[in-house]
Scaffold this active site. Structure first.
Site, PDB file in Angstrom:
ATOM      1  N   GLY A 154       1.019  -1.240  -0.060  1.00 33.35           N
ATOM      2  CA  GLY A 154       0.087  -0.092  -0.089  1.00 33.35           C
ATOM      3  C   GLY A 154       0.810   1.415   0.048  1.00 33.35           C
ATOM      4  N   CYS A 155       1.055   1.834   1.089  1.00 33.88           N
ATOM      5  CA  CYS A 155       1.499   3.073   1.361  1.00 33.88           C
ATOM      6  C   CYS A 155       3.229   3.004   0.733  1.00 33.88           C
ATOM      7  CB  CYS A 155       1.584   3.796   2.591  1.00 33.88           C
ATOM      8  SG  CYS A 155      -0.206   3.920   2.959  1.00 33.88           S
ATOM      9  N   VAL A 156       3.842   1.871   1.058  1.00 31.05           N
ATOM     10  CA  VAL A 156       5.436   1.916   0.679  1.00 31.05           C
ATOM     11  C   VAL A 156       5.443   1.879  -0.809  1.00 31.05           C
ATOM     12  CG1 VAL A 156       7.226   0.137   0.594  1.00 31.05           C
ATOM     13  CG2 VAL A 156       6.077   0.812   2.814  1.00 31.05           C
ATOM     14  N   THR A 159       4.462   5.413  -2.407  1.00 30.28           N
ATOM     15  CA  THR A 159       5.531   6.443  -2.027  1.00 30.28           C
ATOM     16  C   THR A 159       6.704   6.008  -3.089  1.00 30.28           C
ATOM     17  OG1 THR A 159       4.886   6.432   0.269  1.00 30.28           O
ATOM     18  CG2 THR A 159       7.058   7.268  -0.426  1.00 30.28           C
TER      19      THR A 159
END
Length: 217
Positions: A154-156, A159
């Site tokens: 997800g967020c990794v 990013t």
């Protein structure tokens, strides 16, 4: 590695995927959402992140020694109806636990965060979206973004993709990122390494940081 995974790796390698980007000259470290909502296995969005926190702390300590800037992030919503989370919060009930001002959105207390460190508050997956991370990296002269935290899928992932799209060298440190699903974690690392970033071992990242000279004030 099972037979199918081995075949996939061979196929991608033969097609020229997964070439090495390499480290740049001026890194910054982004610690993605190592917050209690994600590191407490009893919470809806949580899982065990003990090993990943230990690895992230080794990165943080090495960055401080080298004078490399460290950026911490959290995901938090201010609106009572989660309207500041837009459509994304409709996808997962656990988003309701990410309320501003609650312990859930605070950094895990085991993390080597210092009082003078700032925390970027985001609403969506990527640490770049809706924050001033880009400006901070540019003002620090960074060309490389080391990435640790959660979740890998997800967020990794978001990013890392945004980092390369903004002209940085994204480097994910494998031992310092984690996910609720081991399958999602492994597949995400495979895909990210193939197309968007370098996935490196912790010791390789630490060796790199030892080559960085602290910048003059």
């Amino acid at each position: 590695m099972n037979e199918m995974a081995h075949a996939d790796e061979k196929f991608f390698r033969e097609r020229g995927f997964g070439l090495k980007i390499g480290f740049g000259q001026r890194p910054g470290l982004v610690i993605v959402d190592i917050i209690q909502a994600f590191t407490d296995p009893d919470m809806p969005l949580g899982s065990n992140m003990d090993a990943e926190i230990e690895a992230a702390n080794r990165l943080i300590d090495a960055c401080r020694e080298a004078g490399v800037p460290v950026f911490f992030t959290t995901t938090a919503y201010d609106d009572a109806s989660l309207r500041d989370g837009g459509i994304w919060v409709l996808k997962q009930k656990g988003a309701a636990t990410l309320r501003s001002g609650t312990a859930a959105v605070e950094l895990d207390p085991r993390l080597h965060h210092q009082p003078q460190d700032s925390i970027l508050v985001k609403k969506y997956a990527s640490c770049f979206f809706g924050t001033d991370l880009l400006s901070r990296l540019v003002s620090n002269g960074c060309d490389t973004v080391l990435i640790a935290g959660c979740t890998t899928s997800g967020c990794v992932r978001g990013t890392a993709v945004d980092a390369v799209q903004n002209g940085f060298r994204p480097i994910i440190v494998a031992e310092a990122v984690g996910d609720r699903s081991e399958a999602a974690h492994r597949q995400s690392l495979f895909d990210l390494q193939a197309k968007y970033c370098d996935v490196v071992a912790l010791e390789e990242a630490l060796d790199y940081l030892r080559t960085i000279r602290p910048r003059a004030a």
